[in-house]
Design an enzyme around this catalytic site. Structure first.
Site, mmCIF file in Angstrom:
data_model
loop_
_atom_site.group_PDB
_atom_site.id
_atom_site.type_symbol
_atom_site.label_atom_id
_atom_site.label_comp_id
_atom_site.label_asym_id
_atom_site.label_seq_id
_atom_site.Cartn_x
_atom_site.Cartn_y
_atom_site.Cartn_z
ATOM 1 N N CYS A 45 -4.384 -1.402 -2.024
ATOM 2 C CA CYS A 45 -4.580 0.038 -2.196
ATOM 3 C C CYS A 45 -5.552 0.222 -3.353
ATOM 4 O O CYS A 45 -5.289 -0.249 -4.469
ATOM 5 C CB CYS A 45 -3.218 0.664 -2.514
ATOM 6 S SG CYS A 45 -3.261 2.399 -2.955
ATOM 7 N N ASN A 46 -6.676 0.858 -3.078
ATOM 8 C CA ASN A 46 -7.667 1.082 -4.139
ATOM 9 C C ASN A 46 -7.089 1.944 -5.252
ATOM 10 O O ASN A 46 -7.366 1.735 -6.428
ATOM 11 C CB ASN A 46 -8.890 1.803 -3.561
ATOM 12 C CG ASN A 46 -9.685 0.941 -2.615
ATOM 13 O OD1 ASN A 46 -10.684 0.348 -2.990
ATOM 14 N ND2 ASN A 46 -9.244 0.855 -1.377
ATOM 15 N N GLU B 185 -1.774 8.429 8.491
ATOM 16 C CA GLU B 185 -0.335 8.071 8.458
ATOM 17 C C GLU B 185 0.405 8.633 9.673
ATOM 18 O O GLU B 185 1.367 8.052 10.144
ATOM 19 C CB GLU B 185 0.316 8.633 7.185
ATOM 20 C CG GLU B 185 -0.040 7.892 5.911
ATOM 21 C CD GLU B 185 0.581 6.504 5.822
ATOM 22 O OE1 GLU B 185 1.774 6.342 6.110
ATOM 23 O OE2 GLU B 185 -0.167 5.571 5.467
ATOM 24 N N CYS C 293 -11.067 3.335 0.360
ATOM 25 C CA CYS C 293 -9.622 3.502 0.479
ATOM 26 C C CYS C 293 -9.243 2.633 1.669
ATOM 27 O O CYS C 293 -9.943 2.654 2.694
ATOM 28 C CB CYS C 293 -9.294 4.973 0.740
ATOM 29 S SG CYS C 293 -7.601 5.281 1.301
ATOM 30 N N THR C 294 -8.160 1.873 1.553
ATOM 31 C CA THR C 294 -7.852 0.919 2.621
ATOM 32 C C THR C 294 -7.428 1.603 3.917
ATOM 33 O O THR C 294 -7.382 0.965 4.966
ATOM 34 C CB THR C 294 -6.774 -0.087 2.166
ATOM 35 O OG1 THR C 294 -5.639 0.649 1.665
ATOM 36 C CG2 THR C 294 -7.309 -1.011 1.103
ATOM 37 N N HIS C 295 -7.125 2.886 3.859
ATOM 38 C CA HIS C 295 -6.856 3.620 5.097
ATOM 39 C C HIS C 295 -8.147 3.858 5.908
ATOM 40 O O HIS C 295 -8.092 4.037 7.114
ATOM 41 C CB HIS C 295 -6.243 5.002 4.802
ATOM 42 C CG HIS C 295 -4.787 4.990 4.468
ATOM 43 N ND1 HIS C 295 -4.298 4.563 3.259
ATOM 44 C CD2 HIS C 295 -3.694 5.364 5.199
ATOM 45 C CE1 HIS C 295 -2.974 4.694 3.247
ATOM 46 N NE2 HIS C 295 -2.587 5.173 4.416
ATOM 47 N N TYR D 170 -0.809 8.470 -2.342
ATOM 48 C CA TYR D 170 -0.773 8.224 -3.790
ATOM 49 C C TYR D 170 -1.937 8.949 -4.487
ATOM 50 O O TYR D 170 -1.848 9.277 -5.660
ATOM 51 C CB TYR D 170 -0.942 6.728 -4.074
ATOM 52 C CG TYR D 170 0.314 5.884 -3.991
ATOM 53 C CD1 TYR D 170 1.476 6.334 -3.375
ATOM 54 C CD2 TYR D 170 0.320 4.599 -4.544
ATOM 55 C CE1 TYR D 170 2.607 5.524 -3.306
ATOM 56 C CE2 TYR D 170 1.452 3.789 -4.481
ATOM 57 C CZ TYR D 170 2.592 4.245 -3.858
ATOM 58 O OH TYR D 170 3.698 3.434 -3.803
ATOM 59 N N GLY D 171 -3.020 9.164 -3.721
ATOM 60 C CA GLY D 171 -4.283 9.623 -4.313
ATOM 61 C C GLY D 171 -4.218 10.953 -5.023
ATOM 62 O O GLY D 171 -5.085 11.274 -5.826
ATOM 63 N N ASP E 219 0.866 -1.190 0.000
ATOM 64 C CA ASP E 219 0.000 0.000 0.000
ATOM 65 C C ASP E 219 0.902 1.239 0.000
ATOM 66 O O ASP E 219 2.106 1.145 0.254
ATOM 67 C CB ASP E 219 -0.896 0.000 1.249
ATOM 68 C CG ASP E 219 -1.811 1.229 1.305
ATOM 69 O OD1 ASP E 219 -2.410 1.584 0.269
ATOM 70 O OD2 ASP E 219 -1.909 1.858 2.376
ATOM 71 N N SER E 220 0.288 2.387 -0.234
ATOM 72 C CA SER E 220 1.042 3.638 -0.160
ATOM 73 C C SER E 220 1.505 3.905 1.275
ATOM 74 O O SER E 220 2.347 4.762 1.494
ATOM 75 C CB SER E 220 0.157 4.790 -0.611
ATOM 76 O OG SER E 220 -0.938 4.909 0.279
HETATM 77 N N1 DGL Z 1 -4.769 3.240 0.866
HETATM 78 C C1 DGL Z 1 -4.944 3.833 -0.380
HETATM 79 C C2 DGL Z 1 -6.174 3.483 -1.134
HETATM 80 O O1 DGL Z 1 -6.763 2.470 -0.814
HETATM 81 C C3 DGL Z 1 -4.108 4.935 -0.844
HETATM 82 C C4 DGL Z 1 -4.467 6.268 -0.387
HETATM 83 C C5 DGL Z 1 -3.425 7.279 -0.801
HETATM 84 O O2 DGL Z 1 -2.233 6.994 -0.660
HETATM 85 O O3 DGL Z 1 -3.839 8.338 -1.245
HETATM 86 O O4 DGL Z 1 -6.592 4.176 -2.017
#
Ligand code: DGL
Length: 272
Positions: free
Chosen positions: A71-72, A150, A182-184, A40-41, A8-9
């Protein structure tokens, strides 16, 4: 037994790793958090595709038998490219659970909280187009939430304030279901419940993702040991920013009993 790479990011994919350890504790795992580059988004599609591929190649080089792109955003922007380049590695991605949400929603109004990159992606919009149009989706980008998670502030006042702003249009529309795209965001469950109460249904897809991983491993001939075996595999945490912080956050955020696994942590070197 297999070695599975989960990436994941940042710390978001820990929500997926948690479920992997619940369903498939016997395997060995490498959890790779690219926290030096989170979020990453808000990055370009090209950057996400290139970085995600470098990470997956690295995971294959160090011996992973399968990879979960936890990570989506990376799934939406990069998984087709990664599958093309690494055709022999079983690869499971994560997508916002809009389909199960449409099935669960009673009033047909569903909120989708995800990164801007996921919401803008062709993959997400193609998935949306397959769903019956009696369902109304209120899409909301969660800019700023990932950095707060984070930095260990999932339940802080700042997070509640930002979340309240993002959830307002979803609440105003009368949504009875919210997709955590989003997995976060599963780490925001408590804060979301505080703002929206207990009646809204929260959808995250970690259980289905790991069932899919299990099927892919079985197709590769990797056997799932019978339940009487209580062997627990190892978990190697790798961070591009701070491996000790990653380990501490895993211990704080995950429900799995990490003490029953051999656990260690390392810093990620430079990738090609
Ligand atoms: N956990 C991420 C996702 O599921 C990434 C979010 C990010 O880094 O912006 O999209």
């Amino acid at each position: 037994m297999a070695l599975i790479g989960v990436f994941d990011s940042g710390v978001g994919g820990l929500s997926i790793l948690d479920e992997a350890l619940r369903q498939l504790p016997e395997h060995d795992y490498i959890y790779l958090a690219d926290s030096a580059n989170a979020p990453y988004g808000e990055k370009s599609s090209e950057w996400i595709a290139q970085r995600s591929l470098s990470i997956c190649k690295h995971l294959v080089d160090v011996g992973c038998d399968a990879i979960v792109v936890a990570c989506n955003t990376a799934t939406a922007k990069a998984i087709a490219h990664i599958r093309n380049e690494l055709p022999n590695t079983p690869m499971v991605g994560v997508e916002p659970g809009i389909k199960p949400a449409a099935m669960r929603s009673e009033n047909g109004i569903v909120g989708v909280l995800a990164t801007q990159a996921t919401l803008n992606s062709d993959k997400f919009n193609a998935l949306l187009a397959t769903l019956p149009n009696h369902c109304r989706f209120i899409k909301q980008a969660g800019a700023g939430l990932v950095p707060l998670i984070e930095s260990g502030h999932a339940n802080s006042e700042d997070t509640l304030e930002l979340l309240a702003k993002y959830l307002e249009p979803i609440q105003d529309a009368g949504a009875d279901t919210l997709v955590l795209g989003c997995t976060h965001y599963p780490f925001l469950r408590k804060a979301i419940r505080k703002l929206l109460g207990d009646s809204i249904t929260l959808i995250d897809t970690s259980e289905a993702v790991i069932r899919q991983l299990k099927r892919q491993l079985e197709n590769q001939g990797v056997k799932t040991p019978d339940k009487s075996s209580d062997h627990h595999g190892s978990v190697h945490f790798v961070s591009s920013k701070d491996e000790l912080k990653l380990l501490a956050m895993a211990q704080e955020l995950m429900h799995s009993d990490l003490e029953s696994h051999a656990v260690d942590a390392a810093l990620l070197g430079s990738l090609q």
